[in-house]
Design a protein around this motif. Structure first.
Motif, short mmCIF file in Angstrom:
data_model
loop_
_atom_site.label_atom_id
_atom_site.label_comp_id
_atom_site.label_asym_id
_atom_site.label_seq_id
_atom_site.Cartn_x
_atom_site.Cartn_y
_atom_site.Cartn_z
N GLY A 1 0.81 -1.21 0.00
CA GLY A 1 0.00 0.00 0.00
C GLY A 1 0.84 1.26 0.00
N THR A 2 2.09 1.17 -0.45
CA THR A 2 2.97 2.34 -0.40
C THR A 2 3.57 2.63 -1.76
N GLY A 3 4.24 3.78 -1.82
CA GLY A 3 4.89 4.18 -3.06
C GLY A 3 5.92 3.17 -3.52
N ASN A 4 6.46 2.47 -2.57
CA ASN A 4 7.44 1.45 -2.87
C ASN A 4 6.92 0.42 -3.87
N PHE A 5 5.65 0.12 -3.73
CA PHE A 5 4.97 -0.82 -4.63
C PHE A 5 5.12 -0.36 -6.08
N VAL A 6 4.79 0.91 -6.30
CA VAL A 6 4.88 1.47 -7.65
C VAL A 6 6.31 1.41 -8.15
N GLU A 7 7.22 1.77 -7.28
CA GLU A 7 8.62 1.81 -7.70
C GLU A 7 9.12 0.42 -8.10
N LYS A 8 8.77 -0.57 -7.26
CA LYS A 8 9.17 -1.95 -7.54
C LYS A 8 8.62 -2.41 -8.89
N ILE A 9 7.35 -2.12 -9.11
CA ILE A 9 6.71 -2.59 -10.33
C ILE A 9 7.27 -1.86 -11.54
N ALA A 10 7.50 -0.56 -11.38
CA ALA A 10 8.08 0.21 -12.49
C ALA A 10 9.41 -0.41 -12.88
N GLN A 11 10.17 -0.74 -11.85
CA GLN A 11 11.48 -1.37 -12.09
C GLN A 11 11.32 -2.67 -12.87
N ALA A 12 10.36 -3.48 -12.42
CA ALA A 12 10.15 -4.78 -13.06
C ALA A 12 9.73 -4.61 -14.51
N LEU A 13 9.01 -3.53 -14.80
CA LEU A 13 8.53 -3.32 -16.16
C LEU A 13 9.53 -2.51 -16.99
N GLY A 14 10.63 -2.11 -16.35
CA GLY A 14 11.64 -1.33 -17.05
C GLY A 14 11.18 0.07 -17.38
N LEU A 15 10.38 0.66 -16.51
CA LEU A 15 9.91 2.03 -16.75
C LEU A 15 10.53 2.97 -15.74
N ARG A 16 10.76 4.21 -16.18
CA ARG A 16 11.13 5.23 -15.21
C ARG A 16 9.86 5.67 -14.49
N LEU A 17 10.03 6.17 -13.27
CA LEU A 17 8.87 6.52 -12.46
C LEU A 17 7.99 7.57 -13.14
N GLU A 18 8.66 8.54 -13.82
CA GLU A 18 7.90 9.61 -14.47
C GLU A 18 7.06 9.04 -15.61
N GLU A 19 7.65 8.09 -16.34
CA GLU A 19 6.93 7.48 -17.45
C GLU A 19 5.71 6.74 -16.93
N PHE A 20 5.92 6.10 -15.81
CA PHE A 20 4.92 5.22 -15.23
C PHE A 20 3.57 5.92 -15.07
N GLY A 21 3.62 7.08 -14.42
CA GLY A 21 2.39 7.81 -14.16
C GLY A 21 1.68 8.22 -15.43
N ASN A 22 2.44 8.70 -16.40
CA ASN A 22 1.83 9.16 -17.63
C ASN A 22 1.28 8.01 -18.46
N PHE A 23 1.95 6.88 -18.39
CA PHE A 23 1.48 5.67 -19.06
C PHE A 23 0.06 5.35 -18.61
N ALA A 24 -0.11 5.40 -17.31
CA ALA A 24 -1.41 5.00 -16.74
C ALA A 24 -2.53 5.89 -17.22
N LEU A 25 -2.20 7.14 -17.52
CA LEU A 25 -3.23 8.07 -17.98
C LEU A 25 -3.84 7.62 -19.30
N ASN A 26 -3.09 6.85 -20.05
CA ASN A 26 -3.55 6.45 -21.38
C ASN A 26 -4.38 5.18 -21.38
N SER A 27 -4.93 4.84 -20.28
CA SER A 27 -5.70 3.60 -20.24
C SER A 27 -7.12 3.85 -19.78
N ASN A 28 -8.06 3.23 -20.48
CA ASN A 28 -9.45 3.24 -20.02
C ASN A 28 -9.85 1.89 -19.49
N LYS A 29 -8.95 0.95 -19.55
CA LYS A 29 -9.32 -0.41 -19.23
C LYS A 29 -8.24 -1.05 -18.38
N PRO A 30 -8.09 -0.56 -17.15
CA PRO A 30 -7.02 -1.10 -16.31
C PRO A 30 -7.16 -2.61 -16.15
#
Lengths: 210, 343, 326, 467, 240
Positions: free
Chosen positions: E117-146
C-alpha cells in the motif's frame, strides 16, 4: 363544381384525378387563375391544415404535393406572366450533416403554392453555403430545417455566421424540424419557429407582411 | 454515503420491479461523448475502441448510469447497401440509399461481425464490457426495421409507398427485421443490452395508422426475439409519440423511452406495464442555463419517480454534440438531488 | 503438566487432577516460523507458536485441554492428535446464549479428567482448588486496582510479567511488582492474545501511554472469574458468566462489558493488538471504532516487530493525538 | 431437444447459436412460480453475461438441454428471490448450517430458504471486486473467506430481498462465516443464532461419552444429537411463531422431498464417476452438489431439472459417450473453488474429477425417514465436514486413493480462510500416496499463467506416477 | 525563521518558514538520514529554530521540537486548506490516512508491515517493467481499461504483472491496473477509520498522475496541494 373536385382530388391525394380534372377544366375554358387559386392552392392549403390537425402526416402531404404539382405544371405555363408576382424571396435548406429533406420539401410546396419566390439549397447544406447565398441573393427569409438532435446545433452556427458577416439585420430566420421548438428558437435568436409546414407559411406571411 | 449501488445494480433492480436507491439517470450521451474525449467524430464512429473510450470518458466525467453505444440510425441500412459519407467532424451522411440501386430481393442480410460499421459497434461493446461491464450496463442502439427501411430507400418514395404499395414496404420490413435480429444476436454475445430505436416511426413523421401497420409489428417481432433471451428491452422513439402512446403497449417493450410527450400522460397510460424513460427537452439541455435545467429536471424527476413500475431520468433524444458539459452535469446533479427511493 | 488454551477452561478442575495447569500462551517469531512447517503461512501466529512448542516439548505434557474458542485453536488439537500421543480433550465453548452445552461439557471434562488422573474430583478436592486459585486471583485483583488507579501506579508490562506465574500454574510464587507512577494518556488494551513472548509490545506502548485495563486472551482476563459457590456448579457458573469472548454470538455483551470498562477506568483511547489472520478481532475493529467512540490505535503483528520504528511513530502520534484532545 | 448432438463442452457463443433452435413453446414451458411474464428461466449464458456475469465469456458449458435448464435456473436465483417476495412468499435466510435448516423451513407453506453466503460466486462470475471491496469498507478484512461478499450484498440490498426471518448457525463450523454473520447483524439485521457443537472423535482413553455412528461411519457423542434436536426445535418454534402454522407432518414430507433430490444427486455422482467416459463436466457437477443445499430457492423445480440431468447422464453412459478425453486423469477435488474457470481449466488440462469434498457433506447424505424427524436431521447434520476432524473430512478421499480410483488430489485454499490455513498441510500429508496440488484461489481475474503452469505440472506428475 | 525538516525513508524534505514558505528543498535519503539532514541544514540557511518530523526525526539532535509525521501532516494540511476532513499521504515506505476534526487529528491509520500500500509498490513494479517513475504515471493516464491485479503483496503482484505482460496485455492497462491495485489497498486501510470528504491527497504519490487518476476514480474529488511532498516539513515548521 369542377374546381371543387380538383381541391378534393388533392385532399384525397390523387394525382391522376387531379391531372385529369385540371385538363377537363382547361378544356371547359375555366380561368387558369381560378383553377390554381380555388382548386390547387385551396386543396394544398387544406392539406396543410389537416397536417396541422395531425390528421395527415408526412406521407399524405407528399402525395398531396405530387397531386398539386401534377396540376400546377399544366397551369403554370399559361399564367406565368400574369399572376405569379412574387411576394417575397425565401431561401430554404436542410442544415449540414442532415439529409432528411422531406419536411423541408413539404414546406417548400406550401410556400411556393402561396406565391413566394423560393430558392431551395437542398439537404446537407454547409453553413458557409447558407451564408454566402444570403449575401448574394439578399432574401427576405431564411428557412432552416433539421431532423436530428445532433445537427440542430448547426442552426446556431448559421445565425452566428450571419451576425458576423453583418447580414443578420436584413433577414428573418425561421426554423423547423422534429427536434427544435420555440425555446430553442429563442435560445439561438431565430426570429420564429414553425411547428409544421402550414405554420411555416403563416409565419412567413406574418414576418414578410404579405 | 447515500449512493449505495453501482449503475449495474441499480438497473438490475429496476428491471425486476424493485426500487433502487435512486432512479437510474441515463441521459442519452451518445456522440456527445466524442466531444468529452476531445475526439474527432469520424474516429468515434469508425473505430470501436475509440467509441468505447469516449463513452468511458463520458462516464468518468458525468457519472451517469449507462454506456450508450450509438452513432446514427443508418448503421444497419449501410451494412445492407446504402452508401454513406464519413465527414471528419460530423456524423455519417447518407449518399445513396440501397434501394435506389437495386431491388429489395437482391439486398443481403449483413454479417454483423464483418459488414461496414457493424463491427465498430461490436468492438466498442467488447471494449466497454471488459472495462466497466461489471459496474455499468452497456446499451447498444439498434435501429428498428421501420427506421432501417427508410434509410434503405429514398425517403420520399418510401413514405409514399406506405400508402401506395404496402406490400413492398412489408418486404423491406421483413428484410430489415432479419438484419436487426442478426445484429442483436451479436450485440448480446458481445455483452450489451440492445435498445430498439425507431425515430422515423414517430408521429412527427408518419400516421398512427402507418405506425400500427408498418412499424409496430416489426418492433414487436424484434422484441419477441429478444424476449426469448429473457432480456428486458428498451424501445426508444424520439419525436412526437402522443398519438401512439396506446399502441406502444402492444410492442411488448419493457421500458419505453419517450421524447415529445407529456410525461404524466405517458405515466398514466403506460406505467402499469412499462418503465418510463425520459424525457427532458434536448434543445433545453443544449441551450438553457444551468439554473433553468436544474429547476426543470427536478420537476421532471419528481413526476417521473411517481411512476409505479419504475422510471429512468433521461433526455428525450440524444444530448446534442456541442452541449456544454456543465449542462449535462447539472442534469445529473438535479436528478441525483430529487430522484431517491431509499431513505 | 496439563496444557490448556482458553479462558473458558477451568484451571481448578485441571489442578484437581494433581497436574500443573499450563496455559499455552506461546507466541514469538521463532516458534511461529517453526509452526509454519506444519501449517500454512496464513494460520494464526499464536497457534503456529503453540503447536511448535507442544511438539518440541511433548514429554512435558500429560494431557492437553483445548476448546472451540476459535476455529484455528480448535483445529490445533486435530494436528497435535495426529502428530503426538498426548491425550487431547476439546471442550465446546459457549458460542451462543445457552449454558446447557457448556455445563454438559464441564461434566464430561470432569469425568475424563477423573479417568485420566485416576482420582475422584469430589467436592472437597474442588473446594480446596477453588480456594487456592481464588486466593491468588484476589492478590492479582489488588494489584490491578493499583494499575487502574488514577494516576496509575503499576504498569501493565509489569503486571503481565507477574501474571505469567498464574498462567504457568506457579500458584505459590511470590508476586512482586515495583510501583511505577504514570500520568501518560490512559488506554485500554484489547485484541488477540498477549503471549509470554510479547511483553515487548507492552513496554513499547508504555513508553508513551499507560495501559490501565485489558481484555484479551492473557494478561488480566482471569481476574474476571470469581467463583462464589465453592463447588462444581460454582465453577460452571463463574466460567460461563465471565465477560464473554468476542466470538460469542451475538456479541452485544462483549461490547457492553468493554464499554463499561472504558468508562470505569476513565480511558482516553484504545489500543487494538491483533495477530495476523485473527478473525475474531480483525472483523470487529471497524465496528469497535464506532461503537466505543474512542480513538483506536491498531497494531497488527506476527510477533516479528520488523517495523519497530513505524510502530514507535504510531504510538507517539497516538499519544500526541490523545494529548491534544485531553 | 438436442438429442442428436454429441456430448461436448461449448462456449457461450456456441450456446447462443444452439439456443436459436429452441422454439418459443419450449422456452415458455419452463418457468418458476407459474409466472409467464417474468418466471421464464430457460435462457442461454449470454443473457446473464449481458446482465454482468463477465466470466461466462470464457467458460465452457455442457451442450445438453438439461444443462441449459440448469444454468438458466442457477443464474436466475437473485431475480427468483425478489419475485418470491413480490408474490407474497416468505424468504428465509438460513446462514451457516449448509443443508439442514432449509429442510425445516420448507415444511412451512410458501417459505423459501436461501443461503446469502452462496453469493460468494457472484464476484467470480462477474469478474468484479464490487462486492469484495464493499465488504472491506464494511469491516471485513481482505484476507478472509470470499463469502464476505454476503456482507456487502446485505448492505446493498440488490442481490436478494430483505429476509423475513434469519437463522445463523455458528459454533464449531467456520469462523469466517460466523464473523461475517456477526457483521451482518451489525447492519441492523436480526438473526436467530443456532449453535453447532464440535464433533469430538471417540478414542480409547475417552470414556465419558456415549458414541454413535452416522451413516457414513463417523462417530460422535450421542448427546450432541439431542443437543442439535433442541436447536432444531428452536428453529421450528420460531417458524411456527412467524407463520402461525404448526404441522409436523409437513416436516416428514419435506424430508422425503429432500431425500428424493439427495438420492438423485448421489446416483448422478455414482454414474458419472464410475462411467468409462466422463458423461458430464465437473463444473456442472459442482453446481448440482450445491443444489442440495436449498434447490436454488425453488426446490421442486430444481429437483425436476436434476431428474432431467440424470436422464441425460444415464443416456450418455448407455451410449458410451462423454465430454472428456478417455485418458483424462481421475482426481479428487477438496474444498470448492469459487472460481468456476478453474474447474474448466483443470479439465482442459487433462483431469477428470471423480470425487469431491466440498464441505457440504451434511447436504449430500440421505436423511433417515423411519425415525423422529428432528433426530433424523441431527443425524444427517452430524456428517458435516467442518465440525469434526480433518481425518474424518477426507476419509472418503483417502479410501478412493487407496483403492486406486483417484490418482491425484487438488486442494483449493482461500487466503485467510481459517480451516484451510490449518488443514491443508495435514490433508496433503494424509493423501501423500498420490500427487497433491494445493493452490490458493485468487480473487476474481486471478488465474494467471503461473497458475496454469502449476496445474499443467501437476498433471504431468500424475502421468509420470501412473506410468 | 523556522526550518521544518521531514526525514522520510526515501526522501528528506526541508521547508524554511517565516509566516510563509521562504524556501524548500527535497533530497534523496538513501538510507543515510544523517547526511541528508546535514545537507538540508547547510543548503537552507538563515533559520533560528528547527522542528523535525519523519522516521528519522530523533536524529536531529539540535531540534527545538520533534513531532510525529501524523501530527505534522495534520498541521501542514490544515494550513494549506482549512476545510479538509481527511488526509491521505502516500509515501515511500508508509502510507497514512488521517481524519481531522477541528483542525486536530481525530483518527489515523498507517499501513502495516506490507509495502503493497505504499509508493514502494509502484517503484518496484516500475522497475520490473523497465519504466522510469515519471513514465509510469503518464502511461497509466492512457488507459481506459485497467487490468485487474489483485495480489495482496508486492512480490506476488510482480509475478502477476509479468504474467499479464506475457499474455500480451497493453502496458498502459497494466500500469493503470497497478495504480488501481495500490489505491484498493489504501481504500482498505481507509475503510477502517472511515474517510470523510473533502480529502487532501499528498506525499510523493500525489506527484504521480496515474495514481491521482486512480485515486479520483475511487474517492471522487481530491484536493492536491501545490507542494504535496512538503506537507510534513511544513507542518513541523508550523508546530513551533
Amino acid at each position: 363544381m369542377d374546381i371543387d373536385k380538383i381541391k378534393e382530388a388533392i385532399i384525397e391525394l390523387n394525382d391522376r384525378d387531379t391531372k385529369e380534372l385540371v385538363a377537363n377544366a382547361l378544356k371547359k375554358n375555366i380561368d387558369p387563375q381560378e383553377i390554381l387559386e380555388k382548386g390547387l392552392i385551396a386543396g394544398i392549403k387544406e392539406v396543410g391544415n389537416l397536417f396541422t390537425r395531425k390528421e395527415y402526416f408526412v406521407p399524405e402531404v407528399l402525395l398531396a404535393s405530387e397531386a398539386f404539382y401534377s396540376g400546377f405544371n399544366m397551369i403554370s405555363p399559361l399564367i406565368k406572366s400574369q399572376i405569379l408576382k412574387k411576394k417575397a424571396k425565401i431561401v430554404i435548406g436542410v442544415v449540414g450533416g442532415d439529409i432528411h429533406d422531406i419536411g423541408k420539401n413539404i414546406v417548400k410546396v406550401l410556400v411556393e403554392a402561396s406565391g413566394y419566390d423560393i430558392i431551395d439549397l437542398g439537404k446537407d447544406v454547409a453553413t458557409e453555403k447558407f451564408i454566402n447565398t444570403v449575401a448574394r441573393e439578399k432574401p427576405n427569409v431564411l428557412a432552416l430545417s433539421s431532423l436530428l438532435t445532433t445537427t440542430m446545433m448547426r442552426m446556431n452556427d448559421i445565425i452566428k455566421g450571419l451576425e458576423q458577416r453583418k447580414l443578420r439585420s436584413n433577414i428573418k430566420v425561421i426554423i423547423g424540424g422534429a427536434p427544435v421548438n420555440q425555446d430553442f428558437a429563442n435560445k439561438i435568436k431565430a426570429d420564429a419557429y414553425g411547428k409544421d409546414a402550414a405554420d411555416a407559411v403563416r409565419l412567413i406571411e406574418k414576418i414578410t407582411g404579405a | 454515503m447515500r449512493e449505495t449501488l453501482t449503475p449495474r445494480e441499480r438497473f438490475g433492480l429496476l428491471v425486476i420491479d424493485e426500487k433502487p436507491d435512486r432512479c437510474n439517470i441515463i441521459p442519452l450521451v451518445t456522440s456527445h461523448a466524442a466531444e468529452i474525449a476531445r475526439m474527432k467524430l469520424k474516429k468515434y464512429y469508425t473505430n470501436g475502441e475509440a467509441m468505447a473510450r469516449a463513452q468511458i470518458a463520458a462516464i468518468e466525467e458525468y457519472g451517469h448510469d449507462a454506456i450508450s453505444i450509438f452513432s446514427e440510425v443508418g448503421i444497419i441500412a449501410e451494412a445492407m447497401g446504402s452508401d454513406f459519407d464519413y465527414p471528419d467532424d460530423d456524423l455519417p451522411v447518407i449518399k445513396r440509399p440501397a434501394l435506389t440501386k437495386k431491388n429489395i430481393e437482391d439486398i443481403k442480410i449483413p454479417v454483423p461481425k464483418r459488414d461496414k460499421r457493424l463491427p465498430v459497434y461490436l468492438e466498442a461493446i467488447g471494449y466497454a464490457y471488459q472495462s466497466l461491464g461489471d459496474k455499468v450496463p452497456i446499451l447498444a442502439y439498434v435501429p428498428a426495421p421501420f427506421t432501417t427501411g427508410m434509410m434503405l430507400s429514398d425517403p420520399k418514395t418510401f413514405l409514399i409507398q406506405t400508402i401506395r404499395d404496402p406490400d413492398h414496404i412489408k418486404k423491406i420490413m421483413e428484410k430489415s427485421l432479419q438484419a436487426a435480429i442478426e445484429f442483436c444476436y451479436d450485440i448480446i454475445d458481445a455483452g450489451a443490452l440492445p435498445i430498439i430505436v425507431d425515430p422515423l416511426a414517430s408521429s412527427s413523421v408518419v400516421s398512427p395508422k402507418a405506425y400500427k401497420n408498418f412499424a409496430l409489428p416489426y418492433e414487436r417481432a424484434l422484441i419477441d426475439f429478444l424476449h426469448r433471451y429473457d432480456l428486458d428491452i428498451i424501445l426508444h422513439i424520439c419525436g412526437n409519440t402522443e398519438p401512439i402512446l396506446d399502441l406502444l403497449l402492444e410492442t411488448g417493450a419493457d421500458l419505453v423511452s419517450l421524447d415529445q410527450v407529456d410525461l404524466s400522460l405517458a405515466i398514466e397510460k403506460l406505467s402499469k406495464r412499462m418503465r418510463i424513460i425520459g424525457n427532458f427537452d434536448t434543445s433545453k439541455i443544449a441551450f438553457s442555463s444551468p439554473e433553468e435545467i436544474m429547476e426543470e429536471v427536478k420537476n421532471m424527476v419528481k413526476r417521473g419517480i411517481k411512476s409505479k413500475k419504475g422510471y429512468i431520468a433521461s433526455t428525450g433524444c440524444e444530448v446534442p454534440i456541442k452541449t456544454p458539459p456543465e449542462n449535462v452535469r447539472t442534469f445529473i446533479n438535479a436528478a441525483k438531488e430529487v430522484g431517491w427511493y431509499w431513505e | 503438566m496439563i496444557g490448556y488454551t482458553c479462558s473458558y477452561i477451568p484451571v481448578e478442575l485441571l489442578a484437581a487432577t494433581g497436574l500443573k495447569p499450563y496455559r499455552l500462551l506461546h507466541g514469538d517469531i521463532g516458534l511461529s516460523k517453526d509452526g509454519e512447517r506444519l501449517l500454512r503461512i496464513d494460520a494464526c501466529p499464536l497457534v503456529k507458536s503453540n503447536i511448535a512448542y507442544i511438539i518440541k516439548n511433548q514429554d512435558k505434557f500429560t494431557a492437553l485441554v483445548g476448546s472451540t474458542g476459535c476455529d484455528m485453536a480448535r483445529r490445533m488439537f486435530d494436528i497435535v492428535d495426529e502428530l503426538t500421543d498426548i491425550p487431547v480433550y476439546v471442550l465446546n465453548n459457549p458460542r451462543t446464549d445457552n449454558p446447557k452445552i457448556f455445563n454438559d461439557e464441564i461434566d464430561w471434562l470432569v469425568k475424563e479428567l477423573e479417568h485420566l488422573s485416576n482420582r475422584k474430583l469430589n467436592d472437597d478436592l474442588l473446594r480446596l482448588e477453588i480456594e487456592r486459585w481464588e486466593n491468588i486471583r484476589e492478590q492479582y485483583r489488588t494489584l490491578n486496582k493499583k494499575r487502574a488507579a488514577n494516576p496509575s501506579l503499576i504498569s501493565t508490562s509489569d503486571f503481565h510479567k507477574a501474571a505469567i506465574n498464574y498462567y504457568k500454574g506457579d500458584v505459590d510464587a511470590q508476586i512482586n511488582i515495583t510501583e511505577k507512577h504514570s500520568v501518560n494518556p490512559r488506554v485500554y488494551l484489547i485484541g488477540s492474545a498477549i503471549t509470554y513472548g510479547a511483553n515487548q509490545i507492552l513496554e513499547l506502548l508504555e513508553q508513551e501511554l499507560r495501559i490501565v485495563g485489558d481484555f484479551n486472551c492473557g494478561i488480566s482476563r482471569f481476574l474476571n472469574i470469581e467463583i462464589k459457590d465453592k463447588n462444581l456448579n460454582g465453577i460452571k457458573h463463574a466460567y460461563y458468566n465471565q465477560p464473554p469472548c468476542i466470538f460469542k454470538r451475538p456479541n452485544h455483551k462483549f461490547y457492553e462489558w468493554t464499554s463499561s470498562q472504558l468508562k470505569k477506568y476513565t480511558c482516553d483511547g484504545i489500543v487494538a493488538w491483533t495477530l495476523d489472520y485473527c478473525d475474531s478481532y480483525e472483523f470487529e475493529l471497524k465496528r469497535m471504532e464506532s461503537r466505543f467512540g474512542f480513538p483506536i490505535l491498531r497494531i497488527r503483528s506476527d510477533f516479528s516487530f520488523q517495523n519497530l520504528s513505524q510502530i514507535k511513530t504510531r504510538i507517539s502520534a497516538f499519544r500526541e493525538m490523545l494529548c491534544s484532545k485531553i | 431437444m438436442f438429442e442428436d448432438l454429441k456430448p461436448k463442452k461449448i462456449n457461450l457463443t456456441e450456446w447462443s447459436h444452439q439456443f436459436r433452435k429452441i422454439s418459443d413453446q419450449i422456452i415458455k414451458k419452463y418457468k418458476y412460480y407459474g409466472n409467464q411474464d417474468w418466471g421464464i428461466y430457460l435462457s442461454p449464458p449470454a443473457t446473464f453475461m449481458v446482465y454482468g456475469a463477465r466470466q461466462l465469456k470464457r467458460l465452457k458449458f455442457d451442450n445438453s438441454f438439461a444443462a441449459l435448464r440448469l444454468w438458466g435456473f442457477v443464474f436466475n436465483e437473485s431475480e427468483r428471490l425478489f419475485r418470491a417476495k413480490q408474490v407474497g412468499k416468505k424468504v428465509i435466510a438460513t446462514m451457516g448450517d449448509l443443508g439442514t435448516i432449509p429442510v425445516i423451513v420448507m415444511s412451512f407453506p410458501d417459505c423459501i430458504p436461501f443461503y446469502p453466503e452462496c453469493i460468494w460466486w457472484t464476484p467470480f462470475f462477474n469478474e468484479s471486486f464490487i462486492l469484495l471491496d464493499m465488504a472491506t469498507k464494511l469491516g471485513a478484512p481482505e484476507p478472509a473467506c470470499f463469502s464476505r461478499a454476503a456482507l456487502a450484498a446485505f448492505y446493498k440490498k440488490a442481490y436478494f430481498p430483505k429476509p423475513d426471518l434469519m437463522f445463523a448457525s455458528t459454533g464449531a463450523s467456520c469462523d469466517d462465516y460466523s464473523c461475517i454473520m456477526q457483521l451482518i447483524e451489525g447492519l441492523g439485521y436480526n438473526p436467530i443464532w443456532i449453535e453447532i457443537p464440535f464433533r469430538r472423535k471417540s478414542r480409547s482413553y475417552f470414556v465419558a461419552d456415549d458414541y454413535e455412528h452416522t451413516k457414513w461411519g463417523i462417530d460422535y457423542p450421542k448427546r450432541f444429537e439431542t443437543y442439535l434436536m433442541s436447536e432444531y426445535e428452536k428453529v421450528w418454534q420460531n417458524m411456527v411463531e412467524f407463520t402461525d402454522i404448526n404441522n409436523r407432518n409437513y416436516l416428514a414430507k419435506s424430508i422425503k422431498n429432500a431425500n428424493r433430490l439427495r438420492k438423485l444427486v448421489e446416483n448422478i455422482k455414482k454414474l458419472s464417476y464410475e462411467a468409462e467416459l466422463a458423461p458430464f463436466p465437473g463444473l456442472e457437477l459442482m453446481v448440482i452438489e450445491f443444489g442440495n443445499l436449498y434447490g436454488y430457492a425453488d426446490f421442486d423445480e430444481w429437483t425436476d431439472i436434476i431428474e432431467m440431468v440424470y436422464a441425460t447422464i444415464s443416456e450418455r453412459v448407455q451410449k458410451g459417450e462423454g465430454v472428456l478425453n478417455p485418458d483424462a486423469l481421475p482426481i479428487a477435488w477438496v474444498t470448492p473453488s469459487p472460481d468456476p474457470y478453474l474447474l474448466n481449466l483443470v479439465e482442459d488440462l487433462g483431469c477428470r474429477i471423480v470425487a469431491t469434498e466440498y464441505v457440504i457433506n451434511q447436504a449430500l447424505v440421505e436423511i433417515e425417514e423411519d425415525i423422529e424427524p428432528f433426530q433424523a436431521l441431527a443425524r444427517s447434520f452430524l456428517n458435516a465436514s467442518l465440525i469434526g476432524s480433518t481425518e474424518q473430512r477426507v476419509r472418503r478421499i483417502i479410501e478412493g486413493v487407496e483403492h486406486g480410483r483417484i490418482s491425484g488430489v487438488l486442494i483449493t485454499n482461500m487466503l485467510g480462510c481459517s480451516h484451510c490455513a490449518m488443514e491443508t498441510r495435514l490433508i496433503q500429508q494424509m493423501l501423500s500416496k498420490v500427487p497433491v496440488l494445493s493452490i490458493d484461489v485468487p480473487a476474481p481475474f486471478g488465474i494467471t499463467e503461473q497458475l496454469k503452469s502449476r496445474i499443467a505440472a501437476f498433471v504431468e506428475t500424475i502421468r509420470c506416477a501412473r506410468r | 525563521m523556522v526550518l521544518g525538516i521531514d526525514i522520510g525513508s526515501c526522501y528528506t524534505k526541508g521547508v524554511l518558514f517565516d509566516g510563509s514558505i521562504k524556501n524548500k528543498i527535497v533530497i534523496k535519503t538513501f538510507f543515510k538520514p544523517r547526511q541528508a539532514i546535514e545537507e538540508i541544514t547547510s543548503q537552507l540557511k538563515g533559520f533560528d529554530r528547527i522542528a523535525a518530523t519523519g522516521y528519522g526525526r530523533e536524529l536531529v539532535t539540535d531540534a527545538d521540537v520533534i513531532i510525529t509525521e501524523i501530527t505534522a501532516f495534520a498541521r501542514g494540511a490544515t494550513y494549506v486548506n482549512s476545510s479538509i476532513n481527511s488526509i491521505i499521504d502516500l509515501g515511500g515506505q508508509d502510507s497514512k490516512i488521517i481524519k481531522i476534526r477541528d483542525g486536530k487529528v481525530d483518527r489515523f491509520i498507517m499501513n502495516d508491515r506490507c509495502a503493497a500500500g505504499t509508493g514502494n509498490f509502484v517503484e518496484k513494479i516500475a522497475q520490473a517493467l523497465g519504466l522510469r517513475l515519471e513514465e509510469f504515471g503518464n502511461f497509466a493516464l492512457n488507459s481506459n481499461k485497467p487490468e485487474m491485479i489483485d495480489s495482496l503483496c508486492v512480490v506476488m503482484a510482480e509475478t502477476e504483472i509479468l504474467s499479464l505482460v506475457s499474455e500480451g496485455k497493453r502496458l498502459e492497462d497494466i500500469v493503470a491496473g497497478v495504480c488501481d491495485a495500490l489505491v484498493r489497498r489504501i481504500t482498505g486501510l481507509g475503510a477502517q477509520i472511515g474517510i470523510e470528504e473533502p480529502i487532501l491527497f499528498c506525499g510523493g504519490g500525489a506527484l504521480n498522475p496515474g495514481l491521482v487518476k486512480s485515486m479520483k476514480r475511487i474517492f471522487g474529488d481530491l484536493i492536491i496541494p501545490d507542494i504535496p511532498q512538503f506537507i510534513g516539513a511544513l507542518g513541523a515548521a508550523l508546530s513551533i
